[in-house]
Motif scaffolding. Structure first.
Motif, PDB file in Angstrom:
ATOM      1  N   ASN A  87       0.831  -1.207   0.000  1.00  0.00           N
ATOM      2  CA  ASN A  87       0.000   0.000   0.000  1.00  0.00           C
ATOM      3  C   ASN A  87       0.868   1.261   0.000  1.00  0.00           C
ATOM      4  O   ASN A  87       0.536   2.255  -0.649  1.00  0.00           O
ATOM      5  CB  ASN A  87      -0.946  -0.018   1.211  1.00  0.00           C
ATOM      6  CG  ASN A  87      -2.074   0.996   1.082  1.00  0.00           C
ATOM      7  OD1 ASN A  87      -2.016   2.064   1.678  1.00  0.00           O
ATOM      8  ND2 ASN A  87      -3.077   0.681   0.281  1.00  0.00           N
ATOM      9  N   VAL A  88       2.010   1.203   0.701  1.00  0.00           N
ATOM     10  CA  VAL A  88       2.923   2.350   0.737  1.00  0.00           C
ATOM     11  C   VAL A  88       3.555   2.573  -0.638  1.00  0.00           C
ATOM     12  O   VAL A  88       3.567   3.693  -1.161  1.00  0.00           O
ATOM     13  CB  VAL A  88       4.018   2.134   1.811  1.00  0.00           C
ATOM     14  CG1 VAL A  88       5.132   3.154   1.667  1.00  0.00           C
ATOM     15  CG2 VAL A  88       3.412   2.184   3.209  1.00  0.00           C
ATOM     16  N   VAL A  89       4.062   1.503  -1.229  1.00  0.00           N
ATOM     17  CA  VAL A  89       4.779   1.643  -2.497  1.00  0.00           C
ATOM     18  C   VAL A  89       3.837   2.103  -3.621  1.00  0.00           C
ATOM     19  O   VAL A  89       4.252   2.738  -4.586  1.00  0.00           O
ATOM     20  CB  VAL A  89       5.505   0.317  -2.852  1.00  0.00           C
ATOM     21  CG1 VAL A  89       6.126   0.373  -4.224  1.00  0.00           C
ATOM     22  CG2 VAL A  89       6.589   0.049  -1.815  1.00  0.00           C
ATOM     23  N   TYR A  90       2.539   1.813  -3.440  1.00  0.00           N
ATOM     24  CA  TYR A  90       1.514   2.312  -4.376  1.00  0.00           C
ATOM     25  C   TYR A  90       1.485   3.853  -4.376  1.00  0.00           C
ATOM     26  O   TYR A  90       1.035   4.483  -5.303  1.00  0.00           O
ATOM     27  CB  TYR A  90       0.168   1.735  -3.921  1.00  0.00           C
ATOM     28  CG  TYR A  90      -1.044   2.043  -4.765  1.00  0.00           C
ATOM     29  CD1 TYR A  90      -0.960   2.194  -6.139  1.00  0.00           C
ATOM     30  CD2 TYR A  90      -2.299   2.151  -4.161  1.00  0.00           C
ATOM     31  CE1 TYR A  90      -2.100   2.454  -6.895  1.00  0.00           C
ATOM     32  CE2 TYR A  90      -3.435   2.404  -4.910  1.00  0.00           C
ATOM     33  CZ  TYR A  90      -3.331   2.553  -6.276  1.00  0.00           C
ATOM     34  OH  TYR A  90      -4.461   2.817  -7.009  1.00  0.00           O
ATOM     35  N   ARG A  91       1.951   4.454  -3.325  1.00  0.00           N
ATOM     36  CA  ARG A  91       2.068   5.906  -3.118  1.00  0.00           C
ATOM     37  C   ARG A  91       0.733   6.600  -2.837  1.00  0.00           C
ATOM     38  O   ARG A  91       0.700   7.556  -2.087  1.00  0.00           O
ATOM     39  CB  ARG A  91       2.758   6.604  -4.315  1.00  0.00           C
ATOM     40  CG  ARG A  91       4.228   6.279  -4.434  1.00  0.00           C
ATOM     41  CD  ARG A  91       4.778   6.804  -5.744  1.00  0.00           C
ATOM     42  NE  ARG A  91       5.196   8.196  -5.699  1.00  0.00           N
ATOM     43  CZ  ARG A  91       6.353   8.606  -5.261  1.00  0.00           C
ATOM     44  NH1 ARG A  91       7.216   7.746  -4.780  1.00  0.00           N
ATOM     45  NH2 ARG A  91       6.669   9.885  -5.279  1.00  0.00           N
ATOM     46  N   VAL A  92      -0.333   6.161  -3.488  1.00  0.00           N
ATOM     47  CA  VAL A  92      -1.620   6.840  -3.288  1.00  0.00           C
ATOM     48  C   VAL A  92      -2.561   6.018  -2.402  1.00  0.00           C
ATOM     49  O   VAL A  92      -3.748   6.295  -2.314  1.00  0.00           O
ATOM     50  CB  VAL A  92      -2.307   7.188  -4.631  1.00  0.00           C
ATOM     51  CG1 VAL A  92      -1.457   8.181  -5.404  1.00  0.00           C
ATOM     52  CG2 VAL A  92      -2.553   5.934  -5.462  1.00  0.00           C
ATOM     53  N   GLY A  93      -2.024   4.990  -1.735  1.00  0.00           N
ATOM     54  CA  GLY A  93      -2.846   4.158  -0.856  1.00  0.00           C
ATOM     55  C   GLY A  93      -3.351   4.932   0.360  1.00  0.00           C
ATOM     56  O   GLY A  93      -2.785   5.957   0.744  1.00  0.00           O
TER      57      GLY A  93
END
Lengths: 310, 168
Positions: free
Chosen positions: A122-128
């Motif tokens: 979710n973090v690496v998605y950046r927009v989570g």
């Protein structure tokens, strides 16, 4: 449905590294033909929608032992990047040290997806939706480049380029109040607004974390907002207005204006920017207003709460 | 390019796991979806295919007792795990109590979402035998009924709680 035929014809190889170094070396060897995979819930939807190609190689980070640990340290909480969202929400140390993050994590997808999806993903998605909470908590991200570890603030990472060599191994939530003998209480609020009540992509997500003196003076406050494809950001103008002040109706009008001005949502095809800006500003002002009127209210339902620091 | 120690650490072509209490070993590409393995390779068609992006819950199964969308789960992620599908709930003699309650209370209309609903409810009650309405709603957020037959579904859940997992 197209997936079904395709997956037989062209299934990626799956690599099972034993440590971060091995994972990074595999990525270096395969380059753009390989993708790191954690819970795979987002990747799968992207492959299905055709917004990302199915790669030739998957590097499974879940095979690295220990990356899913959640542990309390002397000065905070460390959550391994492979910790499943369900485990983040259910862990007693997370509930004790980071109830704001627990509220955010519970608002991500549905229960069965949270059994599979990871906080790191979710973090690496950046927009989570975890990201506004992590910004409000001033979280640090621990990366491994194959040789050494590096710690970088979540805000700093978001401000940089999205591609970064190495893998995210852990999220650290520093305990800003540790060792402090004050009687300040921590207060936080989290709100996600979408087109229905649950299991919905966010239009606006707002997270606030503050510490408040007994007389109501805000000692320290961080406000972050995201939503949809908006990369979450701190709303520093609103924070500055509030720091060191006891909020009243007049101050909250200025806070509203500052949030409205600084929050810049990425365009959404079905919701106007003006609506989303008003929503973010309203949520922030309303939460602060509620905290004034009900200073000792224990949070329930809509994800806001206050508690004393002991 | 890749050294041999790394090569030994790729997921093999055979998936070994347990399905409904039976150990299986099946030749399959490692990224093949569990949904396809269950339906097309093992003939377990009670697990339904619908949205295929983890939103509707028609393909819900239990992996080590926790509800998971089989459309989002790949073969290698099931290695060594215990998988329970709707076919694995009933014993030879009779239906699972949750299945009986759905039948008795009319917890279905067209029936397409029903296997997924029942799997989610079983997991909820195994974990929390006496859930609050909030916990029931949370456990079922990932299960959609396009007939909107939620009244009957909630009645079935209430009946299953009342029975406490016992057959009548």
């Amino acid at each position: 449905m197209a997936m079904e035929e395709k997956e037989r014809l062209r299934s990626p190889s799956v690599w099972l590294p034993r440590d971060p170094g091995e994972a990074v070396r595999l990525k270096e060897a395969f380059g753009g033909d390989a993708v790191y995979v954690a819970g795979s819930t987002l990747l799968r939807t992207q492959w299905e929608a055709g917004t990302a190609p199915v790669p030739a190689h998957l590097i499974d980070l879940a095979s690295i032992p220990g990356l899913d640990r959640i542990e309390e340290t002397d000065d905070g909480l460390v959550i391994g990047s492979l910790a499943r969202l369900r485990d983040c929400a259910a862990h007693p140390a997370a509930a004790g040290k980071a109830p704001l993050l627990v509220s955010a994590v519970k608002a991500i997808a549905g229960a069965s997806v949270r059994n599979q999806a990871t906080l790191g993903g979710n973090v690496v998605y950046r927009v989570g939706d975890s990201m506004p909470a992590l910004l409000a908590l001033d979280a640090e991200l621990i990366w491994h480049d194959g040789r050494t570890e590096e710690t970088i603030g979540a805000a700093e990472w978001l401000a940089g380029p999205s591609a970064r060599p190495g893998i995210l191994t852990a999220i650290r939530l520093p305990d800003r109040e540790s060792g402090m003998t004050s009687n300040r209480r921590r207060w936080f609020a989290f709100h996600k607004v979408g087109r229905r009540e649950a299991f919905v992509p966010s239009l606006v997500t707002v997270a606030i974390a503050a510490s408040v003196a007994p007389d109501g003076t805000i000692a320290d406050i961080r406000i972050a907002a995201g939503g949809g494809q908006t990369v979450p950001r701190r709303l520093t103008d609103a924070e500055r207005l509030l720091a060191g002040r006891i909020p009243d109706a007049e101050l909250l009008e200025h806070v509203y204006d500052a949030a409205l001005e600084q929050y810049a949502p990425a365009p959404d095809p079905f919701a106007a920017d003006s609506y989303r800006k008003r929503t973010a500003a309203n949520l922030i002002a309303a939460e602060l207003w509620k905290s004034l009127r009900e200073p000792d209210r224990a949070g329930k339902g809509d994800g806001d709460a206050s508690e004393s620091i002991d | 390019m890749i050294d041999k120690t790394l090569a030994q650490r790729s997921a093999g072509a055979v998936l070994e796991c347990e399905v409904n209490g039976r150990k299986i070993a099946i030749e399959t590409p490692p990224a093949r979806r569990l949904l396809s393995i269950l339906r097309d390779d093992l003939g377990l068609t009670g697990t339904k295919r619908s949205c295929e992006i983890g939103r509707c819950g028609a393909c819900m199964v239990l992996i080590d007792g926790k509800p998971r969308n089989s459309c989002l789960t790949m073969a290698y992620q099931c290695s060594g795990r215990s998988i329970t599908t709707i076919e694995g709930l009933a014993d030879e003699e009779r239906l699972h109590p949750v299945q009986e309650c759905f039948l008795e209370e009319g917890g279905y209309q067209c029936g397409y979402c029903t296997p997924g609903m029942i799997v989610s409810v079983k997991a909820l009650l195994d974990d929390t035998p006496d859930p609050t309405m909030e916990q029931i709603e949370e456990a079922l957020t990932g299960n959609l009924c396009r007939c909107t037959g939620y009244g009957g579904i909630l009645r079935s859940v209430a009946r299953a709680i009342e029975r406490g997992g016992e057959a009548t």
